[in-house]
Design a protein around this motif. Structure first.
Motif, mmCIF file in Angstrom:
data_model
loop_
_atom_site.group_PDB
_atom_site.id
_atom_site.type_symbol
_atom_site.label_atom_id
_atom_site.label_comp_id
_atom_site.label_asym_id
_atom_site.label_seq_id
_atom_site.Cartn_x
_atom_site.Cartn_y
_atom_site.Cartn_z
ATOM 1 N N LEU A 263 0.833 -1.200 0.000
ATOM 2 C CA LEU A 263 0.000 0.000 0.000
ATOM 3 C C LEU A 263 0.869 1.252 0.000
ATOM 4 C CD1 LEU A 263 -2.857 1.191 0.169
ATOM 5 C CD2 LEU A 263 -2.678 1.052 2.661
ATOM 6 N N HIS A 264 1.891 1.265 0.847
ATOM 7 C CA HIS A 264 2.812 2.403 0.885
ATOM 8 C C HIS A 264 3.673 2.457 -0.375
ATOM 9 C CE1 HIS A 264 1.641 2.522 5.105
ATOM 10 N NE2 HIS A 264 2.256 3.672 5.222
ATOM 11 N N LEU A 265 4.100 1.285 -0.857
ATOM 12 C CA LEU A 265 4.923 1.259 -2.067
ATOM 13 C C LEU A 265 4.145 1.769 -3.281
ATOM 14 C CD1 LEU A 265 6.868 -2.117 -1.714
ATOM 15 C CD2 LEU A 265 7.781 0.216 -1.514
ATOM 16 N N PHE A 266 2.854 1.437 -3.348
ATOM 17 C CA PHE A 266 2.032 1.917 -4.464
ATOM 18 C C PHE A 266 2.021 3.440 -4.498
ATOM 19 C CE2 PHE A 266 -2.113 3.644 -5.718
ATOM 20 C CZ PHE A 266 -2.149 3.251 -7.045
ATOM 21 N N VAL A 267 1.802 4.063 -3.343
ATOM 22 C CA VAL A 267 1.767 5.521 -3.273
ATOM 23 C C VAL A 267 3.147 6.100 -3.593
ATOM 24 C CG1 VAL A 267 1.329 7.499 -1.770
ATOM 25 C CG2 VAL A 267 -0.127 5.475 -1.622
ATOM 26 N N TYR A 268 4.199 5.447 -3.102
ATOM 27 C CA TYR A 268 5.565 5.913 -3.346
ATOM 28 C C TYR A 268 5.880 5.908 -4.841
ATOM 29 C CZ TYR A 268 10.675 5.733 -3.603
ATOM 30 O OH TYR A 268 11.999 5.950 -3.926
ATOM 31 N N TYR A 269 5.574 4.806 -5.515
ATOM 32 C CA TYR A 269 5.874 4.719 -6.946
ATOM 33 C C TYR A 269 4.939 5.593 -7.776
ATOM 34 C CZ TYR A 269 9.360 1.090 -6.326
ATOM 35 O OH TYR A 269 10.497 0.410 -5.983
ATOM 36 N N PHE A 270 3.733 5.806 -7.293
ATOM 37 C CA PHE A 270 2.832 6.729 -7.979
ATOM 38 C C PHE A 270 3.403 8.152 -7.904
ATOM 39 C CE2 PHE A 270 -0.863 9.564 -8.260
ATOM 40 C CZ PHE A 270 -1.421 9.116 -9.435
ATOM 41 N N TYR A 271 3.953 8.497 -6.743
ATOM 42 C CA TYR A 271 4.599 9.809 -6.596
ATOM 43 C C TYR A 271 5.762 9.937 -7.577
ATOM 44 C CZ TYR A 271 6.971 13.815 -4.514
ATOM 45 O OH TYR A 271 7.573 15.035 -4.329
ATOM 46 N N LYS A 272 6.559 8.859 -7.695
ATOM 47 C CA LYS A 272 7.692 8.893 -8.623
ATOM 48 C C LYS A 272 7.211 9.041 -10.058
ATOM 49 C CE LYS A 272 11.288 6.330 -8.100
ATOM 50 N NZ LYS A 272 12.197 5.162 -7.935
ATOM 51 N N MET A 273 6.122 8.364 -10.397
ATOM 52 C CA MET A 273 5.576 8.492 -11.755
ATOM 53 C C MET A 273 5.186 9.930 -12.059
ATOM 54 S SD MET A 273 3.159 5.284 -12.749
ATOM 55 C CE MET A 273 2.676 6.243 -14.186
ATOM 56 N N CYS A 274 4.653 10.605 -11.045
ATOM 57 C CA CYS A 274 4.220 11.989 -11.238
ATOM 58 C C CYS A 274 5.393 12.960 -11.232
ATOM 59 C CB CYS A 274 3.229 12.383 -10.141
ATOM 60 S SG CYS A 274 1.662 11.497 -10.244
ATOM 61 N N SER A 275 6.604 12.446 -11.039
ATOM 62 C CA SER A 275 7.788 13.298 -11.053
ATOM 63 C C SER A 275 8.353 13.469 -12.453
ATOM 64 C CB SER A 275 8.870 12.716 -10.124
ATOM 65 O OG SER A 275 8.391 12.616 -8.791
ATOM 66 N N TYR A 276 7.812 12.749 -13.416
ATOM 67 C CA TYR A 276 8.305 12.836 -14.787
ATOM 68 C C TYR A 276 7.639 13.992 -15.541
ATOM 69 C CZ TYR A 276 10.486 8.286 -13.997
ATOM 70 O OH TYR A 276 11.244 7.265 -13.503
ATOM 71 N N SER A 277 8.179 14.293 -16.699
ATOM 72 C CA SER A 277 7.755 15.480 -17.457
ATOM 73 C C SER A 277 6.302 15.408 -17.920
ATOM 74 C CB SER A 277 8.672 15.683 -18.666
ATOM 75 O OG SER A 277 8.649 14.538 -19.510
ATOM 76 N N TRP A 278 5.761 14.183 -18.119
ATOM 77 C CA TRP A 278 4.384 14.078 -18.614
ATOM 78 C C TRP A 278 3.394 14.720 -17.647
ATOM 79 C CZ3 TRP A 278 0.302 11.965 -16.003
ATOM 80 C CH2 TRP A 278 0.590 11.178 -14.891
ATOM 81 N N CYS A 279 3.695 14.618 -16.360
ATOM 82 C CA CYS A 279 2.796 15.170 -15.360
ATOM 83 C C CYS A 279 2.835 16.694 -15.397
ATOM 84 C CB CYS A 279 3.188 14.660 -13.975
ATOM 85 S SG CYS A 279 1.976 15.047 -12.692
ATOM 86 N N GLN A 280 4.030 17.248 -15.600
ATOM 87 C CA GLN A 280 4.159 18.697 -15.698
ATOM 88 C C GLN A 280 3.382 19.226 -16.893
ATOM 89 O OE1 GLN A 280 5.621 20.632 -13.492
ATOM 90 N NE2 GLN A 280 5.155 22.507 -14.619
#
Length: 226
Positions: A129-146
């Motif tokens: 559960l914590h890892l899912f949120v952690y990796y989701f945060y990392k995914m949102c750190s890429y340029s596509w999210c910006q």
């Protein structure tokens, strides 16, 4: 209870959560937040073993409010240490997120409705559960999210949801209902709108209360701002 009633009832909870951590998160006190994260994890595990055995998923009981607190604290830690996060590539982080998501439900499937060790093994679901949120945060750190945030409509919607995250977390279980199930899939939108409206009322009430406590002049534009 209507959306307004839920917002008023939840006001003390949000104030208790916001006031102690506003300076810590804003001031970047990482060590203090790390202590809070560890203590909240320990508290989650202790609460799991002390709470009554749930007929369904323990994560859909009052345990929900306990175990998700450490996730919110972890989000603050991720933000404060965002420069130290190692991103291994969008697709690798996306795969890790999906694996964590699946592992969470697999663990719950093994222990749900069972007795003894199999039931208590569900506490291990805290890890994916914590890892899912952690990796989701990392995914949102890429340029596509910006780029997504820069789009007028989508960016504004995500910004509003992000601003109301704590309030949505507090009010959601008081509003989620099956009364609109016959309208599926429209019922999903209806319930979400009700949750978002109650969360907004709660945010306004919290901002108003904190502004009164600060003894500064009330700036209504800031109070109603999302």
């Amino acid at each position: 209870m209507g959306s307004g009633g839920v917002a008023i009832a939840a006001l003390p909870t949000v104030i208790c959560l916001k006031v102690p951590f506003s300076d810590g998160l804003g001031g970047g006190n990482k060590q203090q937040l790390q202590y809070v994260f560890v203590l909240s994890l320990v508290g989650s595990v202790a609460f799991f073993f002390l709470m009554p055995i749930a007929e369904g998923s323990p994560f859909h009981t009052n345990f929900h409010y306990v175990c998700h607190f450490s996730i919110m604290v972890m989000g603050g830690l991720c933000y404060l240490q965002r420069d130290k996060l190692v991103c291994n590539g969008l697709w690798k982080d996306a795969l890790a997120m999906v694996v964590s998501f699946v592992a969470y439900f697999v663990i719950l499937k093994i222990g749900k409705g069972q007795c003894g060790i199999r039931y208590y093994s569900q506490v291990l679901a805290l890890v994916p559960l914590h890892l899912f949120v952690y990796y989701f945060y990392k995914m949102c750190s890429y340029s596509w999210c910006q780029r997504a945030f820069q789009t007028p409509v989508f960016g504004r919607i995500i910004a509003i949801i992000a601003a109301l995250t704590l309030e949505i977390y507090v009010v959601q279980f008081s509003i989620i209902t099956n009364q609109f199930n016959q309208l599926f899939p429209l019922n999903i939108l209806i319930v979400f709108v009700l949750i978002a409206f109650a969360a907004y009322l709660l945010k306004v009430l919290t901002s108003l209360f904190l502004a009164i406590l600060s003894k500064e002049h009330l700036v209504w534009k800031e109070i109603v701002k999302v």
